[in-house]
Design an enzyme around this catalytic site. Sequence first.
Site, PDB file in Angstrom:
ATOM      1  N   ASP A 105      14.772 -27.721 105.045  1.00 48.48           N
ATOM      2  CA  ASP A 105      13.347 -27.766 105.389  1.00 48.48           C
ATOM      3  C   ASP A 105      12.803 -29.187 105.308  1.00 48.48           C
ATOM      4  O   ASP A 105      12.017 -29.628 106.151  1.00 48.48           O
ATOM      5  CB  ASP A 105      12.535 -26.862 104.453  1.00 48.48           C
ATOM      6  N   ARG A 154      -4.607 -21.496  97.526  1.00 51.98           N
ATOM      7  CA  ARG A 154      -5.575 -20.435  97.242  1.00 51.98           C
ATOM      8  C   ARG A 154      -5.701 -20.199  95.741  1.00 51.98           C
ATOM      9  O   ARG A 154      -6.778 -19.963  95.228  1.00 51.98           O
ATOM     10  CB  ARG A 154      -5.140 -19.145  97.951  1.00 51.98           C
ATOM     11  N   THR A 163      13.722 -17.451 104.301  1.00 45.20           N
ATOM     12  CA  THR A 163      12.332 -17.762 104.580  1.00 45.20           C
ATOM     13  C   THR A 163      11.437 -17.008 103.603  1.00 45.20           C
ATOM     14  O   THR A 163      11.922 -16.359 102.669  1.00 45.20           O
ATOM     15  CB  THR A 163      11.994 -17.459 106.057  1.00 45.20           C
ATOM     16  N   ASN A 182      16.635 -22.908 101.585  1.00 48.11           N
ATOM     17  CA  ASN A 182      16.428 -22.230 102.870  1.00 48.11           C
ATOM     18  C   ASN A 182      17.739 -21.981 103.609  1.00 48.11           C
ATOM     19  O   ASN A 182      17.729 -21.383 104.677  1.00 48.11           O
ATOM     20  CB  ASN A 182      15.477 -23.035 103.771  1.00 48.11           C
ATOM     21  N   LYS A 233      12.462 -18.121  99.094  1.00 50.19           N
ATOM     22  CA  LYS A 233      13.057 -19.462  98.990  1.00 50.19           C
ATOM     23  C   LYS A 233      13.265 -19.909  97.546  1.00 50.19           C
ATOM     24  O   LYS A 233      14.183 -20.687  97.273  1.00 50.19           O
ATOM     25  CB  LYS A 233      12.195 -20.472  99.740  1.00 50.19           C
ATOM     26  N   GLY A 293      -0.909 -25.046 100.259  1.00 52.55           N
ATOM     27  CA  GLY A 293       0.056 -24.020  99.879  1.00 52.55           C
ATOM     28  C   GLY A 293       0.849 -24.489  98.683  1.00 52.55           C
ATOM     29  O   GLY A 293       0.899 -25.691  98.384  1.00 52.55           O
ATOM     30  N   ALA A 294       1.504 -23.529  97.997  1.00 52.91           N
ATOM     31  CA  ALA A 294       2.271 -23.899  96.803  1.00 52.91           C
ATOM     32  C   ALA A 294       3.550 -23.079  96.665  1.00 52.91           C
ATOM     33  O   ALA A 294       4.116 -22.988  95.584  1.00 52.91           O
ATOM     34  CB  ALA A 294       1.402 -23.731  95.558  1.00 52.91           C
TER      35      ALA A 294
END
Length: 506
Positions: A333, A380, A292, A317, A296, A356-357
């Site tokens: 995932d 972000r 996690t 994962n 990853k 997210g990236a």
Amino acid sequence: MSLFGTGLQRICAVAAASTAAEMAKLVRSALKQTSTVELRLDWLSSDAERAQFLRWLGKCLPRNATFLATCRRREGGGKFSGGVDRQLYWLIQAREAGCQWCDLEMETLRKLPGQSIRQYPVPPRIMLSVHDFERTPNLPRSVNPSAHGGVDAVKIAAQARTIQDSVRLLRLARNSKNFVAVPMGEAGLPARILALREGSALAYAPVAAATAPGQVYLDEMQHLYRAHALTRRTQVYGVIGDPVGHSLSPLLHNTGFVARRIDAVYLPFLVDDLRDFLSAVPEFGVRGFSVTHPHKQAILKYLKECDPLAAEIGAVNTVVVRRDGSLYGSNTDYLGLLRALEKKLRIQGSRILVFGAGGAARAAVFALARSGASVAICARREKPAKELARSFGAESLPRAALRTESFDAILNATPVGMHPHDGVSPLAPGELRCRLVMDMINRPHKTELLKMAAQKNIAILPGIEMLIAQGVAQWKIWFGKRGPEAPMRRAVLAALRSEEHSRQRR
């Protein structure tokens, strides 16, 4: 045979409270699960409370129970403010009440004449304890209790700053008799659970209040991890991450192991440095592990082979440790995401924003794009978002665009809002312009983001659905068959409901 017998007797419940009444309550609760109990007399708030508790113990002492009295002074890391003479007085009183064992810290032993406790009428069996709350010190190859003032057992409790620190303490347990290994801190938690199988005479577990960092509660030690039943034949699996204490994966998979009667245990590994963890894999006998945040993508360079799909995603994962010690990586995932999302939305043709990236976002974008969705990415930091978008032919959006653009669904693939920092949201109410919001975070069940969406009458999808689906799929990789979804689902949902009720009562 161990000084403390076998099985559950070697899980030592720790009873620690400020009042005699609460201590008695904890002892009664502990004895329902184990017959070995440590009594932290130093936690009692006054001499009057200590006297009252020991009077109760003397009158109500259960048969076939082993009590270990501890009145640790502040110098040794305890709460007792009195001197050595008063400490010995209470240990003597503990013997009068029926305690068979006492724990005496090294700091007190050094102040006694001849550095021996045997001339005092304390409980007849003595454990000498050494505590280091800062680090794991240099350790000898083995420990001989009789060489330390004629005590019956020696305990070393040390802060594990790394996983390798905890490995060193377990090695000492393997090479010593009548020795108790207590790795402290979250990094030492897996070793604390495995200590009994490695030769430690006891494993400590608090009934209620934790008395040292990284402790596992009695109920979890016995029922979730089954520490008393683990042997060298037990297969070890786990989850690596930072943070990892919030993870529901141990409950998910250990429930599955019990349901299918598989001799295996699944542990949470707090991993800052991947090399530190990987060097400990042979020592712990790890057969596979989940990956996690934030590892990853970083784990890829340590794999000998990788599933083509995971390689295309660029994130892993799920890892299998092969017989030769090499690592094989996969990704479930994307399966978990699709199986959860398909119940709420027709993915093909939908416009979906992934916020997210990182590694979780990569799996989400891959799954959605391959299923025919029109994917937009916002993060972000714009540079990683643009790079991820280029990798999968997706659209990259600046944060400001979220107040004007509309989507069929918005998916949070960041850790913002994850337990224990669950009072924040990665997005503002004005940025939720969609029909459905999914949060890949699975704890808490309803994150701040999901609560915000529900208040705007937007449909929500908690991350627990994805966790269950991807976890069941991991079994196919590790064991060649799907995990028992029904009991695994019941266990994690019950835990989340209990947590929510507890939060509401506060």
